[in-house]
Design a protein around this motif. Structure first.
Motif, PDB file in Angstrom:
ATOM      1  N   GLY A  64       0.780  -1.236   0.000  1.00  0.00           N
ATOM      2  CA  GLY A  64       0.000   0.000   0.000  1.00  0.00           C
ATOM      3  C   GLY A  64       0.807   1.279   0.000  1.00  0.00           C
ATOM      4  N   ARG A  65       2.051   1.239  -0.461  1.00  0.00           N
ATOM      5  CA  ARG A  65       2.830   2.483  -0.518  1.00  0.00           C
ATOM      6  C   ARG A  65       2.170   3.442  -1.506  1.00  0.00           C
ATOM      7  NH1 ARG A  65       8.557   1.850  -2.111  1.00  0.00           N
ATOM      8  NH2 ARG A  65       7.629   0.594  -3.732  1.00  0.00           N
ATOM      9  N   GLN A  78      10.271  15.420  -2.348  1.00  0.00           N
ATOM     10  CA  GLN A  78      11.243  14.894  -1.383  1.00  0.00           C
ATOM     11  C   GLN A  78      10.545  14.009  -0.348  1.00  0.00           C
ATOM     12  OE1 GLN A  78      14.640  15.125  -1.268  1.00  0.00           O
ATOM     13  NE2 GLN A  78      14.514  16.081  -3.280  1.00  0.00           N
ATOM     14  N   GLU A  79       9.375  14.452   0.106  1.00  0.00           N
ATOM     15  CA  GLU A  79       8.623  13.692   1.105  1.00  0.00           C
ATOM     16  C   GLU A  79       8.129  12.356   0.535  1.00  0.00           C
ATOM     17  OE1 GLU A  79       7.975  16.947   0.350  1.00  0.00           O
ATOM     18  OE2 GLU A  79       8.830  17.860   2.154  1.00  0.00           O
ATOM     19  N   GLU A  80       7.631  12.393  -0.723  1.00  0.00           N
ATOM     20  CA  GLU A  80       7.153  11.161  -1.362  1.00  0.00           C
ATOM     21  C   GLU A  80       8.294  10.171  -1.571  1.00  0.00           C
ATOM     22  OE1 GLU A  80       3.400  12.671  -4.109  1.00  0.00           O
ATOM     23  OE2 GLU A  80       5.445  13.010  -4.844  1.00  0.00           O
ATOM     24  N   MET A  81       9.450  10.662  -2.017  1.00  0.00           N
ATOM     25  CA  MET A  81      10.603   9.786  -2.238  1.00  0.00           C
ATOM     26  C   MET A  81      11.123   9.216  -0.920  1.00  0.00           C
ATOM     27  SD  MET A  81      12.675  11.444  -5.461  1.00  0.00           S
ATOM     28  CE  MET A  81      12.812  13.093  -4.805  1.00  0.00           C
ATOM     29  N   ALA A  82      11.128  10.024   0.140  1.00  0.00           N
ATOM     30  CA  ALA A  82      11.572   9.532   1.451  1.00  0.00           C
ATOM     31  C   ALA A  82      10.629   8.443   1.963  1.00  0.00           C
ATOM     32  CB  ALA A  82      11.659  10.684   2.454  1.00  0.00           C
ATOM     33  N   GLY A  87       9.817   2.592   3.007  1.00  0.00           N
ATOM     34  CA  GLY A  87       8.976   1.395   2.958  1.00  0.00           C
ATOM     35  C   GLY A  87       9.516   0.305   2.049  1.00  0.00           C
ATOM     36  N   TYR A  88      10.836   0.358   1.767  1.00  0.00           N
ATOM     37  CA  TYR A  88      11.410  -0.604   0.823  1.00  0.00           C
ATOM     38  C   TYR A  88      12.802  -1.019   1.284  1.00  0.00           C
ATOM     39  CZ  TYR A  88      11.625  -2.856  -3.743  1.00  0.00           C
ATOM     40  OH  TYR A  88      11.646  -3.781  -4.762  1.00  0.00           O
TER      41      TYR A  88
END
Length: 156
Positions: A64-65, A78-82, A87-88
């Protein structure tokens, strides 16, 4: 160890039994008080692959990422990539099997985590039928001992 017993141990476990593709069933961390946590969530998913020539790859992710709002593969904030990175878990490289002690050592040639590059990580193994259980040696953080256990089911 007498040769007969040594050969019996090798028959019980050998590298060929772990070669293949395995799908993640669960990843749990247990602290010294017996408290279990699931760092990638209780529904984490992933694969680990062991090639007969001694190379492996592991990929694990939270289910569910969220997708990047832009819809582009390389254009997250930046927030989405972090969040995606957090989560990986991914690494690959050579591996060695100690059949007598039922251990595998992963040599991190590539890794999502820069601190793992060049690292080696020994793991305990147990294979029963189409189930592979991999456990880590104890790790200490936040002042407590933690043990990680991953259970995998054979895909091929």
């Amino acid at each position: 160890m007498p040769e007969k017993k040594l050969n019996q141990k090798r028959k019980e476990f050998n590298k060929e039994k772990m070669v293949g593709i395995w799908s993640l069933v669960s990843l749990e961390v247990t602290d010294e008080n017996g408290q279990k946590t699931y760092p990638m969530g209780e529904d984490a998913t992933g694969f680990i692959m062991y090639h007969p020539e001694g190379y492996m790859s592991a990929q694990i992710m939270q289910s569910g990422r969220p997708q990047y709002a832009s819809g582009e593969v390389l254009c997250g904030t930046q927030e989405e990539m972090a969040a995606a990175s957090n989560g990986y878990l991914a690494y690959a490289g050579p591996y060695q099997v100690d059949e007598i002690n039922k251990m595998v050592t992963h040599h991190m040639a590539v890794s999502l985590y820069p601190n793992w590059l060049g690292d080696t990580q020994p793991r305990y193994l147990d294979i029963k039928g189409d189930t592979l259980e991999i456990t880590s040696q104890p790790v200490f953080f936040n002042g407590k001992e933690h043990n990680t256990k991953l259970i995998w089911k054979r895909v091929s």
